[in-house]
Motif scaffolding. Structure first.
Motif, PDB file in Angstrom:
ATOM      1  N   PHE A 129       0.865  -1.177   0.000  1.00  0.00           N
ATOM      2  CA  PHE A 129       0.000   0.000   0.000  1.00  0.00           C
ATOM      3  C   PHE A 129       0.900   1.225   0.000  1.00  0.00           C
ATOM      4  N   HIS A 130       0.814   2.015  -1.066  1.00  0.00           N
ATOM      5  CA  HIS A 130       1.622   3.239  -1.153  1.00  0.00           C
ATOM      6  C   HIS A 130       0.709   4.444  -1.015  1.00  0.00           C
ATOM      7  N   PHE A 131       1.072   5.359  -0.103  1.00  0.00           N
ATOM      8  CA  PHE A 131       0.284   6.569   0.122  1.00  0.00           C
ATOM      9  C   PHE A 131       1.153   7.782  -0.154  1.00  0.00           C
ATOM     10  N   GLY A 132       0.617   8.712  -0.960  1.00  0.00           N
ATOM     11  CA  GLY A 132       1.434   9.840  -1.372  1.00  0.00           C
ATOM     12  C   GLY A 132       0.834  11.201  -1.127  1.00  0.00           C
ATOM     13  N   TYR A 133       1.707  12.130  -0.731  1.00  0.00           N
ATOM     14  CA  TYR A 133       1.459  13.573  -0.633  1.00  0.00           C
ATOM     15  C   TYR A 133       0.534  14.009   0.503  1.00  0.00           C
ATOM     16  N   PRO A 134       0.620  13.463   1.704  1.00  0.00           N
ATOM     17  CA  PRO A 134      -0.243  13.947   2.786  1.00  0.00           C
ATOM     18  C   PRO A 134      -0.136  15.449   3.059  1.00  0.00           C
ATOM     19  N   PRO A 135       1.000  16.134   2.778  1.00  0.00           N
ATOM     20  CA  PRO A 135       1.006  17.583   3.009  1.00  0.00           C
ATOM     21  C   PRO A 135       0.057  18.357   2.094  1.00  0.00           C
ATOM     22  N   LEU A 136      -0.446  17.717   1.028  1.00  0.00           N
ATOM     23  CA  LEU A 136      -1.402  18.365   0.131  1.00  0.00           C
ATOM     24  C   LEU A 136      -2.819  17.851   0.361  1.00  0.00           C
ATOM     25  N   ASP A 190       5.143   8.562   0.695  1.00  0.00           N
ATOM     26  CA  ASP A 190       5.850   9.633   0.001  1.00  0.00           C
ATOM     27  C   ASP A 190       5.299  10.956   0.500  1.00  0.00           C
ATOM     28  N   MET A 191       6.085  12.006   0.409  1.00  0.00           N
ATOM     29  CA  MET A 191       5.666  13.309   0.893  1.00  0.00           C
ATOM     30  C   MET A 191       5.628  14.321  -0.247  1.00  0.00           C
ATOM     31  N   ALA A 192       5.284  15.545   0.084  1.00  0.00           N
ATOM     32  CA  ALA A 192       5.370  16.687  -0.821  1.00  0.00           C
ATOM     33  C   ALA A 192       5.707  17.890   0.043  1.00  0.00           C
TER      34      ALA A 192
END
Length: 407
Positions: free
Chosen positions: A146-153, A182-184
Motif C-alpha cells: 500500500f503506497h500513500f502519497g502527498y499527505p502535506p497536500l 511519500d511526501m510533498a
C-alpha cells in the motif's frame, strides 16, 4: 470482488489533473516567464493526471505490476477527465477511485521549461477530505503493498498533528500489508507549511515500512532552521548541493529511530540515497513485501547511493514519483538493494525523457535491458567522505555493516 481479481499494490492519496503548456525554445528562466503583463507564446497543452496516485500508480502499472488506484475526485468536469485518462490506460485502474458528490477535483498548472525544474500552480480540491473511512479495506486482503502519497497536500492528513494519517496507515498495516509513504513540500505560508511535521511523522512512521521523501521535504519537516539557513545561502533556492553524506546519514538515522524499516531520500539530479534498519525483526515485520531470506542479509544495515543515468531531459514532472515506482516494483520482485536502487533511478531517467509524468515509462524488463547495456551514469557531485564506489556502480556509505563491504 474475488481475491484473484484484486491488485497486488494499492496506490492511494493525492491525485489531480495536470495541465502542462509546451514551452518552446532553449533554456528559459522562470523569471523571464513571470513578468506582469507579458504574453508568452506557448504550444499545445499536455493534459494528464498528476499526483502520487496517478504518477506512481500508472508507472507501476506500465512497469508490469497489478495496480489499484484509490484517489478521490469530485463529480465535476476535471473529475470526469481524471477518470477518463485513468481508464484509458486500463479500465481496472479507475475502479477503486472515490467519487465525492459536490466536491471539486484537484488540478495543477505545471510550468516546466526545458532544462529547468518545474513549478506548480495547484488546487488541492477533494484531496482535502480524504480520510481513513474512504479506504476500501476489503481490497487489502490480497494486496502486498500500500503506497500513500502527498499527505502535506491533503488537509485531513495533517490536521490534529496527523491523527487521521496515523489512523489510516495503522488500518492498512494491521492487515499485514507493506506500507510505503511519500511526501510533498507544502507552501511554507499555508496551513500545511505551518504544521508540526516532526510531531506528525513521529505519530505516523511507526506504521510505515518504506519512507521515500525528497531531501528538501525532509529537511523542511525535521530541520526547519537548517532549511531556512540553506535557503538564505543558496542563490537559486536549490538545497541539493548541501546533501552531504554525513547529513544524509543523520537524517536517515532519525527516521529509522521513528520506526521505519527503509529510508529513501530522493536527491533530484544527484540520484537516490537509501539506508535500511539494522534490526532484523523490524525488517521481517514489513509484511507481505519483506525481503525474502535469500536477500534479507543484503537489506540489513545498509547505506548506499546511486547517481542518475544519463539522458536528454525533456521535463522533470513526476520524476520523483516514477523513481518511487521503480523502487517499489523491484522491492516486490525480491531484488537485492543495489538492484532496487538501479531500477529506481533507471525508471526516473526514463520519465524525464518526456515532458509529462508517465509517457516515458517502459516495462521493467526494458528498463533493465538499458541498465545491462552499459547505460552511463552521471558523475557524483555530492560531498561523500568515506564513501566508496563499488563494482555495481553504487556508492557504499560508512554506516553499513562490514560484511556488506565486499559484495
Amino acid at each position: 470482488m474475488s481475491k484473484q481479481s484484486q491488485a497486488e499494490v494499492i496506490v492511494a492519496g493525492h491525485i489531480c489533473l495536470d495541465i502542462i503548456p509546451t514551452i518552446r525554445g532553449q533554456q528559459i528562466g522562470l523569471e523571464a516567464l513571470f513578468v506582469p503583463g507579458k504574453l508568452v507564446d506557448v504550444g499545445k497543452a499536455v493534459i494528464s493526471t498528476g499526483g502520487a496516485v496517478s504518477n506512481t500508480g500508472i508507472a507501476l502499472y506500465r512497469l508490469g505490476s497489478s495496480v489499484s488506484l484509490m484517489g478521490k475526485v469530485g463529480n465535476d468536469l476535471f473529475g470526469e477527465a481524471i477518470l477518463s485518462i485513468l481508464g484509458g490506460h486500463n479500465p481496472s485502474l479507475a475502479k477503486g477511485m472515490i467519487i465525492a458528490p459536490g466536491e471539486s477535483s484537484s488540478y495543477s498548472i505545471v510550468i516546466s521549461p526545458p532544462q529547468t525544474d518545474r513549478i506548480f500552480l495547484h488546487s488541492t480540491g477533494a484531496n482535502d477530505t480524504y480520510a481513513a473511512a474512504d479506504l476500501h479495506e476489503d481490497q487489502l486482503e490480497a494486496a502486498r503493498l500500500f503506497h500513500f502519497g502527498y499527505p502535506p497536500l491533503m488537509r485531513s492528513m495533517y490536521q490534529n498533528n496527523g491523527d487521521e494519517l496515523a489512523f489510516l496507515l495503522e488500518k492498512v498495516k494491521s492487515n499485514g500489508v507493506t506500507v510505503s509513504l511519500d511526501m510533498a513540500k507544502p507552501d511554507p505560508a499555508s496551513d500545511a507549511g505551518r504544521a508540526d511535521w516532526r510531531a506528525i511523522l513521529t505519530k505516523a512512521l511507526p506504521y510505515v515500512d518504506v519512507f521515500l521523501p525528497s531531501f528538501e521535504e525532509i529537511v523542511y519537516m525535521l530541520h526547519r532552521d537548517q532549511y531556512e539557513a540553506w535557503m538564505r545561502e543558496s542563490d537559486s533556492g536549490d538545497l541539493l548541493p548541501f546533501a552531504a553524506g554525513d547529513f544524509l546519514s543523520k537524517v536517515a538515522e532519525e527516521l529509522l529511530e521513528m520506526g521505519v524499516a527503509i529510508v529513501g531520500l530522493k536527491l533530484g539530479e544527484h540520484g537516490l540515497y537509501v539506508r535500511t534498519t539494522w534490526d532484523e525483526a523490524r525488517l521481517s515485520a514489513m509484511g507481505r513485501c519483506s525481503p525474502s531470506e535469500e536477500v534479507r542479509e543484503n537489506w540489513l544495515d545498509n547505506e548506499i547511493i546511486s547517481s542518475c543515468y544519463q539522458v536528454d531531459v525533456a521535463g522533470t514532472t513526476g520524476a520523483g514519483d516514477c523513481t518511487i515506482a521503480g523502487f517499489l516494483y523491484s522491492l516486490m520482485k525480491g531484488m537485492k538493494l543495489e538492484h532496487v536502487l538501479q531500477t529506481a533511478v533507471g525508471v526516473g531517467a526514463c520519465n524525464v525523457e518526456h515532458a509529462d509524468a508517465i509517457s516515458g515509462i517502459r516495462t521493467g524488463s526494458e528498463v533493465w535491458e538499458r541498465i545491462n547495456n552499459a547505460w552511463a551514469k552521471h558523475e557524483m557531485k555530492l560531498d561523500l567522505p568515506n564513501w566508496v564506489l563499488d563494482e555495481q556502480q553504487v556508492w557504499v556509505g560508512p554506516h553499513h555493516k562490514k560484511s556488506q563491504r565486499s559484495r
